[in-house]
Write a protein that holds these residues in place. Structure first.
Motif, PDB file in Angstrom:
ATOM      1  N   THR A   1       2.395   1.718   4.878  1.00 35.13           N
ATOM      2  CA  THR A   1       1.793   1.900   3.746  1.00 35.13           C
ATOM      3  C   THR A   1       1.309   3.105   3.556  1.00 35.13           C
ATOM      4  O   THR A   1       0.550   3.072   2.803  1.00 35.13           O
TER       5      THR A   1
ATOM      6  N   CYS B   1      -8.135  -0.605  -0.903  1.00 34.73           N
ATOM      7  CA  CYS B   1      -7.011   0.179  -0.799  1.00 34.73           C
ATOM      8  C   CYS B   1      -6.377   0.829  -0.442  1.00 34.73           C
ATOM      9  O   CYS B   1      -5.687   1.276   0.104  1.00 34.73           O
TER      10      CYS B   1
ATOM     11  N   CYS C   1      -4.867   2.829  -2.106  1.00 40.30           N
ATOM     12  CA  CYS C   1      -3.825   3.460  -2.814  1.00 40.30           C
ATOM     13  C   CYS C   1      -3.617   5.029  -2.514  1.00 40.30           C
ATOM     14  O   CYS C   1      -4.007   5.518  -2.695  1.00 40.30           O
TER      15      CYS C   1
ATOM     16  N   ASP D   1      -0.548   6.290  -3.430  1.00 43.63           N
ATOM     17  CA  ASP D   1       1.005   6.428  -3.944  1.00 43.63           C
ATOM     18  C   ASP D   1       0.955   6.682  -5.322  1.00 43.63           C
ATOM     19  O   ASP D   1       1.760   7.078  -6.602  1.00 43.63           O
TER      20      ASP D   1
ATOM     21  N   ARG E   1      -3.904  -3.813  -6.693  1.00 44.41           N
ATOM     22  CA  ARG E   1      -3.180  -3.739  -5.888  1.00 44.41           C
ATOM     23  C   ARG E   1      -2.768  -4.569  -4.503  1.00 44.41           C
ATOM     24  O   ARG E   1      -1.506  -4.617  -4.085  1.00 44.41           O
ATOM     25  N   HIS E   2      -3.577  -5.195  -5.026  1.00 48.29           N
ATOM     26  CA  HIS E   2      -3.365  -5.300  -3.000  1.00 48.29           C
ATOM     27  C   HIS E   2      -2.761  -5.915  -2.581  1.00 48.29           C
ATOM     28  O   HIS E   2      -1.796  -6.381  -1.445  1.00 48.29           O
TER      29      HIS E   2
ATOM     30  N   ARG F   1       0.871  -4.177  -2.910  1.00 47.29           N
ATOM     31  CA  ARG F   1       1.319  -2.774  -1.857  1.00 47.29           C
ATOM     32  C   ARG F   1       1.602  -3.856  -0.484  1.00 47.29           C
ATOM     33  O   ARG F   1       1.633  -3.086   0.335  1.00 47.29           O
TER      34      ARG F   1
ATOM     35  N   ARG G   1      -9.405   3.331   4.928  1.00 50.73           N
ATOM     36  CA  ARG G   1      -9.150   2.715   3.828  1.00 50.73           C
ATOM     37  C   ARG G   1      -9.665   0.783   4.909  1.00 50.73           C
ATOM     38  O   ARG G   1     -10.032   1.099   5.778  1.00 50.73           O
TER      39      ARG G   1
END
Lengths: 129, 567, 428
Positions: B542, C13, C15, C17, C155-156, C159, C393
């Motif tokens: 992840t 989260c 993220c 990306d 987005r939990h 992803r 995170r």
């Protein structure tokens, strides 16, 4: 009429969180979602102002119907409007009862204040950028 | 920095330099031991006191995700050891899992200048390095966990040892790790399904490789990469009655040493030396383990001594912690790390009234007393699993004094002696043995003599501990209380040529180094551009490949040991 | 310029990306991010310069003056409170803790009104958790309890859970069962295989009932528990028991409602019970992108994740006493430094009122509710946009946020570092 008020995040609240002086943030944070039947009984329609009273304070919000809410439960996104009604007591946990506030709601002709005016009510000095 | 120090009248034991107790002077300049101190040097009169290279802990849990979670979940432990701000010293909290500054000050005042963190999950390496920076009085190294690494297990399954080596090389460099750590190899992946492996030949679910295959492949990979340390192994079946068989089988996997150091380092072996079949008939198998050790110069172990009292257990061995929780029913934390490893934490209390705990206590001491060569059995408590490291002086005293052991015998469960050989052992370790077991042996086993660690002859890093102990006036066998007190608090701790602690107080802010390894591999073995390897980041991790490596900014004073891989 | 693998500094989260296109100091577009990310990166409501207030009017000031006056306010205080920290990076949080230590202040982070009760529960019974990739690759049962990820962590699900294909779960949407427990229907509950609607304040009882069933004492469960039928409770328990890998995620629906930390304790103990049968993990849905970082830093320096009081020299922790809301309710603190959060908006009004009555200084890039309560506000660079540093995170995985371009704004480390130096100088 008496209700239980709960709070939580909404995507709009999150989107506007870094511009709290704007009308868009005010509109979202002062929006009170209610079961449509409850709104009928209160004789209010979508967008009407209501005065919400609890914990010895009151604040003006605007209604929005939300059929997903059970009757008797109202939802306001977390933020300065909901927190006018929050008690600072934490039962020794550090955490106020943000999710379960007993409130009473009545129609009003007043309009929701901007955030800066809410802060002025509790002793602040509005900063306008 | 041109400041020098001259230590006069030091009673020096420096095993790596062949000095076994000699009153001499030590000169320091620019952070190194030199022949002659520069003019105007600070003079320290050691007055015949015991002077050793700075202490090195080759297996301790002090920094990183699970250690910090041990603190996070244990306010009761934080309250049990707290100090105020004092001089340059920050506030500290904690007894068994002290805050980073707490660890650093307590180690420093005990003369320790280098500590290896026993388990770092690569995915969470950045955290370990952040805490390293906040542990300013010890140079730090990180054992890097590969026990449940999917890419490694696939290479093992494909019998591709070169690929395994390349994965290790990439990962160690990416996360600024020091050595290969295997914690319950295969077991931590099985724990992803709530399972464990039963022995070293029990295949890991889905991957269909056995712990033995993982261990053997990683030993070969380690040697291909010519890493300074060997594979550092926490065996399967930790804490399980009868596990000594697993341990013996594992020791048999160690190939003969090619060079100067071991090919396999087994950590906290006390926890792996149990006979019996249940907690009711657990017994000591230290003699079997020591016999194997004594016949295998290619193996080095550390004790993993337990000491009575409260502590916190923490390990990457998630399934073991759950089993332990089922016994203690106190509180349990677990933290599995995707594609890599696991971890667990529970608090424990080792009681003199528990026969099992008494047997465990005896086994650790027995291992040290039965190992013929002190270079093969290093002092540790697997801090804080067996006990917090502040108990080291007490362990030293127990090893040096049969009388102290006999006194302790009166305090513990009287049935203990039927299950352990401890009280038949007459051996008392001497100052030299202790010097080996607390620094020289660690430096050699870790392969860090090459950067000047663990000795005091010219060229060495000037890490020195001067203890208020006069070996020619003390009989440790009798004066064990003094031995204990002496090792608890140095007169001076000198790190990289600077006095960092005096009489139990830390006196400077501190600025440590982090020691890591990089093996140069041919371009074809660079996993950073290997499609199969990078696919893991696209599909299963992840965290993106680009956000995975630890940036240089996390190692303000990094020391890289570079090797040339034989690929 | 297109920058790939950008880390989003909005929610827990974290993220990493995102693809962000920038031109000079302007973000043109954000790919892969949710609405919140896009708003965050493209937002342009920064406070342009430091401001200070004398009496009833605001004026523009300089960084030098604002920083000096902040140090003076803190030095003059007998019981300063340093609050916030979740919206900045670890390196800044570190200076904050050392500043609190030097001042003998109370330092607290936003967990105090978020997952503070979760921390208290973990301190009682521990925390069986895992990284999010473990869930993505393995979990066939997901439970969201008192959480609404679609609104709070958009987005939990895509992803890490419901829609995230993983190694052992090739087709997530088909192979994964999702259970949502809440007091109201939400967008998240709409996509659940099983929606458990609990009457407000009834979570503890529902958790207890599930524990009874898992323990084999299901016959004692009454027909209805807090609005949930016995039949559904059994169905949910059986889904959990037949999971290969189950993952519970819980939100403020548990931490803020009646029972508070006891709710979390019960949920953790349910997880522990389930682990006797299969694999189960539980994880809090942490809100701010780096609130967990503040817990981590506080812990490795002081031993406690939040609500740390240095007034007696040692680090002292007692939620309910040393927590910000309680300190403000008691009107105890006589100065407050707010960093990277907005207590004016997120604390009960009585607490906001006390902030207005004492010298409050805010370090934050934006004008927010707390601005109006403050005496000074110092704008700083936004971490992850024009500043960089470490963030943790929600599952504890540390990721370095990236600076996309530089601006004239100093970052939190620069501002806090200068305040620290001034305080240190004065303290000798």
């Amino acid at each position: 009429m008496d209700f239980l008020m709960t709070t939580g995040r909404t995507i709009r609240q999150g989107s506007y969180v870094e511009r709290k002086n704007t009308p868009s943030y005010r509109d979202e944070a002062s929006c009170i979602r209610m079961n449509p039947v409850d709104m009928l009984e209160l004789l209010v329609e979508e967008g009407d102002a209501v005065r919400v009273t609890g914990n010895g304070s009151s604040v003006v919000m605007r209604t929005k119907p939300d059929p997903m809410l059970p009757r008797g439960l109202v939802f306001v996104c977390l933020g300065p409007y909901a927190n006018v009604l929050a008690s600072p007591w934490t039962h020794g946990t550090g955490m106020p009862d943000f999710k379960t506030m007993p409130v009473s709601i009545e129609p009003t002709t007043d309009a929701p204040l901007p955030v800066s005016a809410l802060m002025k009510e509790c002793g602040g000095v509005p900063y306008e950028d | 920095m041109t400041q020098g120090i001259l230590i006069k009248n030091a009673y020096v034991i420096d095993p790596l330099s062949g000095i076994r107790g000699e009153v001499m002077d030590i000169a320091i300049r620019d952070g190194r031991i030199v022949e002659e101190a520069p003019p105007g040097s600070q003079v320290i009169d050691a007055g015949g006191c015991l002077t050793l290279p700075g202490g090195i802990d080759s297996h301790s849990h002090v920094c990183g995700t699970k250690v910090n979670f041990g603190r996070y979940m244990s306010p009761e432990d934080m309250r049990a050891g707290r100090t105020s701000r004092k001089g340059v010293m920050h506030v500290t909290s904690g007894y068994s899992v002290p805050t980073t500054f707490g660890n650093s000050y307590r180690y420093s005042t005990m003369g320790y200048t280098t500590v290896l963190e026993g388990a770092m999950a690569p995915l969470e390496a950045r955290h370990t390095h952040e805490e390293f920076t906040a542990t300013p009085h010890q140079d730090m190294l990180a054992n890097t966990l590969f026990d449940g690494n999917w890419s490694v297990m696939e290479a093992v399954r494909d019998k591709d040892v070169k690929r395994a080596a390349a994965i290790v090389a990439w990962t160690l460099a990416a996360v600024r790790g020091f050595a290969i750590k295997l914690t319950n190899p295969g077991g931590t992946e099985a724990w992803g399904w709530g399972k464990d492996v039963a022995n070293i030949h029990d295949p890991v679910p889905h991957f269909e490789v056995t712990p033995a295959e993982i261990i053997s492949t990683m030993i070969q990979a380690n040697e291909i990469l010519r890493l300074p340390h060997s594979v550092h192994l926490h065996c399967n079946n930790l804490g399980v009655p009868g596990n000594f068989r697993t341990t013996l089988e594992t020791m048999d996997l160690a190939p003969p040493a090619q060079g100067n150091r071991q090919t396999l380092y087994l950590t906290h072996v006390q926890f792996h030396s149990y006979g019996g079949t249940t907690w009711r008939d657990i017994s000591s198998k230290s003699e079997d383990i020591a016999r194997s050790l004594n016949s295998k110069p290619q193996v080095v172990i550390d004790m993993g001594q337990i000491m009575f009292g409260r502590t916190t257990t923490m390990t990457a061995d998630g399934p073991m912690e759950f089993k332990l929780y089922m016994l203690h029913h106190n509180k349990w934390s677990n933290h599995d790390v995707e594609l890599e490893t696991g971890s667990g934490i529970i608090p424990v209390y080792y009681s003199r009234k528990s026969l099992v705990n008494c047997v465990m206590w005896a086994i650790g001491l027995e291992l040290a007393l039965l190992a013929k060569n002190p270079w093969q059995c290093l002092l540790s408590t697997d801090n804080p699993n067996g006990a917090p490291f502040v108990k080291y002086p007490e362990i030293i005293a127990l090893l040096m004094s049969r009388r102290m052991r006999e006194n302790e015998r009166k305090e513990i469960d009287p049935r203990t002696e039927h299950y352990v050989p401890l009280f038949a052992l007459e051996r008392e370790l001497d100052w030299y043995d202790i010097a080996v077991m607390t620094r020289a042996g660690q430096a050699k086993a870790l392969g860090i003599t090459r950067i000047g660690k663990g000795f005091l002859s010219p060229g060495a890093q000037a890490d020195v501990a001067i203890y208020p102990l006069k070996p020619d006036q003390l009989d440790p066998s009798v004066d064990y209380q003094q031995v204990m007190a002496g090792f608890s608090r140095t007169l001076y701790t000198i790190k990289r040529g600077r006095v960092v602690a005096r009489d139990g107080d830390v006196v400077v802010e501190g600025a440590n180094s982090t020691i890591w390894t990089r093996s140069r591999v041919p371009p074809g073995y660079d996993m950073g551009s290997d499609p199969e390897f990078t696919k893991k980041f696209d599909q299963y991790y992840t965290v993106r490949l680009r956000n995975y490596p630890v940036q240089d900014v996390y190692l303000p004073r990094g020391v890289c040991i570079e090797t040339e891989a034989a690929l | 310029m297109r920058i790939e693998d950008v880390v989003c500094p909005f929610c827990g989260c974290l993220c990493d990306d995102l693809v962000v296109s920038v031109e000079g100091t302007k973000v043109l577009s954000v790919e892969n991010g949710c609405t919140l990310a896009t708003e965050k990166f493209t937002g342009d409501h920064r406070l342009a310069h430091p401001i200070r207030r004398t009496g009833g009017s605001w004026e523009k000031t300089t960084y030098d003056v604002a920083i000096r006056e902040t140090a003076e306010i803190l030095l003059d205080a007998e019981r300063p409170l340093l609050y916030g920290w979740s919206g900045t990076f670890v390196e800044a949080q570190t200076i904050g803790v050392h500043l609190a230590e030097l001042l003998g202040a109370v330092i607290d982070n936003t967990s105090t009104v978020c997952h503070g009760p979760s921390i208290m529960a973990i301190q009682e019974v521990g925390h069986p958790g895992c990284t999010l990739g473990q869930v993505k690759n393995r979990a066939d049962v997901i439970v969201y309890w008192g959480a609404n990820p679609i609104e709070a962590h958009p987005r939990h699900m895509s992803r890490y859970t419901t829609f995230a294909d993983g190694f052992f779960v090739k087709s997530a949407f088909r192979d994964r069962k999702v259970i949502v427990v809440d007091i109201r229907e939400t967008d998240s509950s709409e996509i659940a295989d099983e929606f458990v609607k609990v009457t407000p304040g009834g979570d503890y009882a529902v958790l207890s009932a599930l524990r009874m069933i898992v323990r084999g004492k299901g016959e004692l469960v009454p027909e209805k528990v807090s609005g949930v039928t016995r039949e559904q409770l059994f169905r949910v328990a059986n889904i959990c028991l037949s999971a290969r890998f189950g993952a519970i995620f819980f939100g403020l629906g548990l931490t803020m409602s009646r029972g508070k930390y006891k709710n979390i304790r019960n949920a953790i103990e349910l997880t522990e019970e389930l682990n006797r049968h299969t694999k189960f993990t539980i994880s809090p849905m942490r809100g701010h992108w780096n609130v967990y970082g503040s817990n981590e830093v506080f812990t490795w320096i002081t031993g406690y994740p939040y609500a740390v009081d240095f007034s007696r020299g040692i680090a002292f922790y007692n939620p309910g006493e040393t927590t910000s809301v309680d300190i403000l309710r008691r009107k105890e603190c006589d100065a407050c430094l707010v960093v990277a959060s907005d207590p004016g908006a997120h604390f009960p009004r009585a607490c906001a009122g006390h902030l207005a009555s004492i010298p409050t200084v805010q370090i934050d890039p934006h004008v927010n509710a707390t601005t109006h309560l403050s005496r000074i506000q110092i704008p700083v660079a936004v971490t992850g946009i024009d500043a960089e540093g470490t963030a943790y995170r929600m599952d504890g995985v540390p990721i370095r946020t990236r600076q996309l371009f530089s601006t004239d704004y100093p970052d939190d480390v620069a501002v806090l570092g200068r305040i620290y130096s001034l305080v240190k100088e004065a303290k000798g």
